[in-house]
Design a protein around this motif. Structure first.
Motif, PDB file in Angstrom:
ATOM      1  N   UNK A   1       7.667  83.706  20.810  1.00  0.00           N
ATOM      2  CA  UNK A   1       6.855  84.565  19.932  1.00  0.00           C
ATOM      3  C   UNK A   1       6.345  83.793  18.710  1.00  0.00           C
ATOM      4  N   UNK A   2       6.190  82.468  18.857  1.00  0.00           N
ATOM      5  CA  UNK A   2       5.701  81.620  17.772  1.00  0.00           C
ATOM      6  C   UNK A   2       4.326  81.069  18.177  1.00  0.00           C
ATOM      7  N   UNK A   3       3.236  81.747  17.806  1.00  0.00           N
ATOM      8  CA  UNK A   3       1.914  81.390  18.335  1.00  0.00           C
ATOM      9  C   UNK A   3       1.269  80.161  17.693  1.00  0.00           C
ATOM     10  N   UNK A   4       1.788  79.699  16.558  1.00  0.00           N
ATOM     11  CA  UNK A   4       1.023  78.750  15.754  1.00  0.00           C
ATOM     12  C   UNK A   4       1.704  77.384  15.593  1.00  0.00           C
ATOM     13  N   UNK A   5       2.570  77.013  16.516  1.00  0.00           N
ATOM     14  CA  UNK A   5       3.247  75.715  16.443  1.00  0.00           C
ATOM     15  C   UNK A   5       2.211  74.607  16.650  1.00  0.00           C
ATOM     16  N   UNK A   6       2.156  73.674  15.728  1.00  0.00           N
ATOM     17  CA  UNK A   6       1.126  72.637  15.784  1.00  0.00           C
ATOM     18  C   UNK A   6       1.695  71.303  16.265  1.00  0.00           C
ATOM     19  N   UNK A   7       0.849  70.461  16.868  1.00  0.00           N
ATOM     20  CA  UNK A   7       1.302  69.139  17.293  1.00  0.00           C
ATOM     21  C   UNK A   7       1.840  68.300  16.140  1.00  0.00           C
ATOM     22  N   UNK A   8       1.267  68.432  14.954  1.00  0.00           N
ATOM     23  CA  UNK A   8       1.746  67.650  13.806  1.00  0.00           C
ATOM     24  C   UNK A   8       3.173  68.015  13.435  1.00  0.00           C
ATOM     25  N   UNK A   9       3.489  69.298  13.506  1.00  0.00           N
ATOM     26  CA  UNK A   9       4.854  69.740  13.201  1.00  0.00           C
ATOM     27  C   UNK A   9       5.826  69.213  14.249  1.00  0.00           C
ATOM     28  N   UNK A  10       5.423  69.285  15.506  1.00  0.00           N
ATOM     29  CA  UNK A  10       6.257  68.742  16.592  1.00  0.00           C
ATOM     30  C   UNK A  10       6.521  67.261  16.355  1.00  0.00           C
ATOM     31  N   UNK A  11       5.514  66.540  15.928  1.00  0.00           N
ATOM     32  CA  UNK A  11       5.644  65.095  15.714  1.00  0.00           C
ATOM     33  C   UNK A  11       6.640  64.801  14.590  1.00  0.00           C
ATOM     34  N   UNK A  12       6.588  65.578  13.511  1.00  0.00           N
ATOM     35  CA  UNK A  12       7.533  65.391  12.404  1.00  0.00           C
ATOM     36  C   UNK A  12       8.961  65.657  12.886  1.00  0.00           C
ATOM     37  N   UNK A  13       9.125  66.732  13.619  1.00  0.00           N
ATOM     38  CA  UNK A  13      10.455  67.127  14.093  1.00  0.00           C
ATOM     39  C   UNK A  13      11.038  66.063  15.019  1.00  0.00           C
ATOM     40  N   UNK A  14      10.275  65.656  16.003  1.00  0.00           N
ATOM     41  CA  UNK A  14      10.790  64.705  16.990  1.00  0.00           C
ATOM     42  C   UNK A  14      10.884  63.294  16.425  1.00  0.00           C
ATOM     43  N   UNK A  15      10.107  63.012  15.412  1.00  0.00           N
ATOM     44  CA  UNK A  15      10.197  61.707  14.772  1.00  0.00           C
ATOM     45  C   UNK A  15      11.464  61.518  13.964  1.00  0.00           C
ATOM     46  N   UNK A  16      12.162  62.609  13.693  1.00  0.00           N
ATOM     47  CA  UNK A  16      13.401  62.545  12.903  1.00  0.00           C
ATOM     48  C   UNK A  16      14.635  62.349  13.777  1.00  0.00           C
ATOM     49  N   UNK A  17      14.443  62.222  15.085  1.00  0.00           N
ATOM     50  CA  UNK A  17      15.586  61.961  15.961  1.00  0.00           C
ATOM     51  C   UNK A  17      16.103  60.540  15.746  1.00  0.00           C
ATOM     52  N   UNK A  18      17.330  60.297  16.175  1.00  0.00           N
ATOM     53  CA  UNK A  18      17.909  58.967  16.066  1.00  0.00           C
ATOM     54  C   UNK A  18      19.194  58.883  16.858  1.00  0.00           C
ATOM     55  N   UNK A  19      19.720  57.675  16.987  1.00  0.00           N
ATOM     56  CA  UNK A  19      20.935  57.477  17.773  1.00  0.00           C
ATOM     57  C   UNK A  19      22.126  58.248  17.216  1.00  0.00           C
ATOM     58  N   UNK A  20      22.131  58.489  15.916  1.00  0.00           N
ATOM     59  CA  UNK A  20      23.266  59.161  15.285  1.00  0.00           C
ATOM     60  C   UNK A  20      23.020  60.655  15.067  1.00  0.00           C
ATOM     61  N   UNK A  21      22.027  61.202  15.779  1.00  0.00           N
ATOM     62  CA  UNK A  21      21.635  62.604  15.585  1.00  0.00           C
ATOM     63  C   UNK A  21      21.658  63.323  16.928  1.00  0.00           C
ATOM     64  N   UNK A  22      22.234  64.535  16.943  1.00  0.00           N
ATOM     65  CA  UNK A  22      22.268  65.357  18.156  1.00  0.00           C
ATOM     66  C   UNK A  22      21.270  66.502  18.124  1.00  0.00           C
TER      67      UNK A  22
END
Length: 206
Positions: free
Chosen positions: A104-125
């Motif tokens: 029910x989230x109609x407005x998720x943008x590619x830029x937001x996805x990029x910020x979120x996934x860019x914050x992943x790392x080996x020490x993050x679950x």
């Protein structure tokens, strides 16, 4: 000779739409079928799909979503709400990471996805946004290796925040989201008739 495609931007991530059950406050309409500008919310979210290695839909009532042709699974542990939906995604995913997004989230943008996934790392679950002290668990990334421990934790009926407290979670501040989404539109979800009017969302036309 044209260069070969490098593949999806997030080949190691499954885009997962968490559909759950019916919208009880919206006449029982499946919330993923709500429409914005003539397209269902699920269709809008599936526009993100080419960026991902795989796509998955979690729905305990799959029939309304059959037309989208997306692999669909039900909760493995029924009756656990959003934590159960995320768990189903972790179990079913074929990639090392899942991006969970509510239907029910109609407005998720590619830029937001990029910020979120860019914050992943080996020490993050897990990676999510924290806005006004509130965790946004259904616009968040989760490592699929969490599945066994996550499933065991569901016995206690935990909230998503409680679940994440047991794992290595990175919570991004509101500023990180506003940098690419000043109005926080990506976090809008539609739960009530008032939400429909406020955000220009309509009930399914068919």
């Amino acid at each position: 000779m044209a260069p070969q495609s490098a593949g999806p931007e997030f080949a190691d991530v499954t885009l997962t739409i968490i559909a759950g059950g019916q919208g009880r406050r919206l006449s029982g309409v499946p919330k993923g079928l709500l429409e914005v500008e003539g397209r269902t919310v699920v269709e809008r979210l599936l526009e993100l799909a080419p960026r991902f290695g795989d796509v998955l839909l979690v729905a305990n009532v799959p029939e309304p979503y059959a037309r989208f042709g997306v692999r669909t699974v039900a909760d493995v542990v029924p009756g656990k709400g959003a934590p159960g939906g995320v768990h189903a995604a972790l179990v079913a995913a074929r990639t090392p990471w899942v991006l969970a997004v509510a239907c029910d989230m109609p407005f998720v943008s590619p830029d937001v996805v990029r910020v979120l996934l860019g914050a992943r790392g080996d020490a993050v679950d897990a990676v999510g946004f924290e806005v006004a002290g509130r965790l946004e668990p259904l616009l968040a990334a989760y490592r699929t290796a969490l599945a066994p421990a996550w499933g065991e934790a569901l016995v206690e009926d935990p909230s998503l925040r409680q679940l994440l407290s047991g794992f290595r979670a990175r919570l991004l501040p509101e500023d990180a989201l506003r940098a690419v989404d000043a109005g926080l539109r990506s976090l809008v979800n539609v739960n009530t008739p008032e939400d429909l009017a406020r955000h220009g969302v309509t009930l399914p036309s068919t």
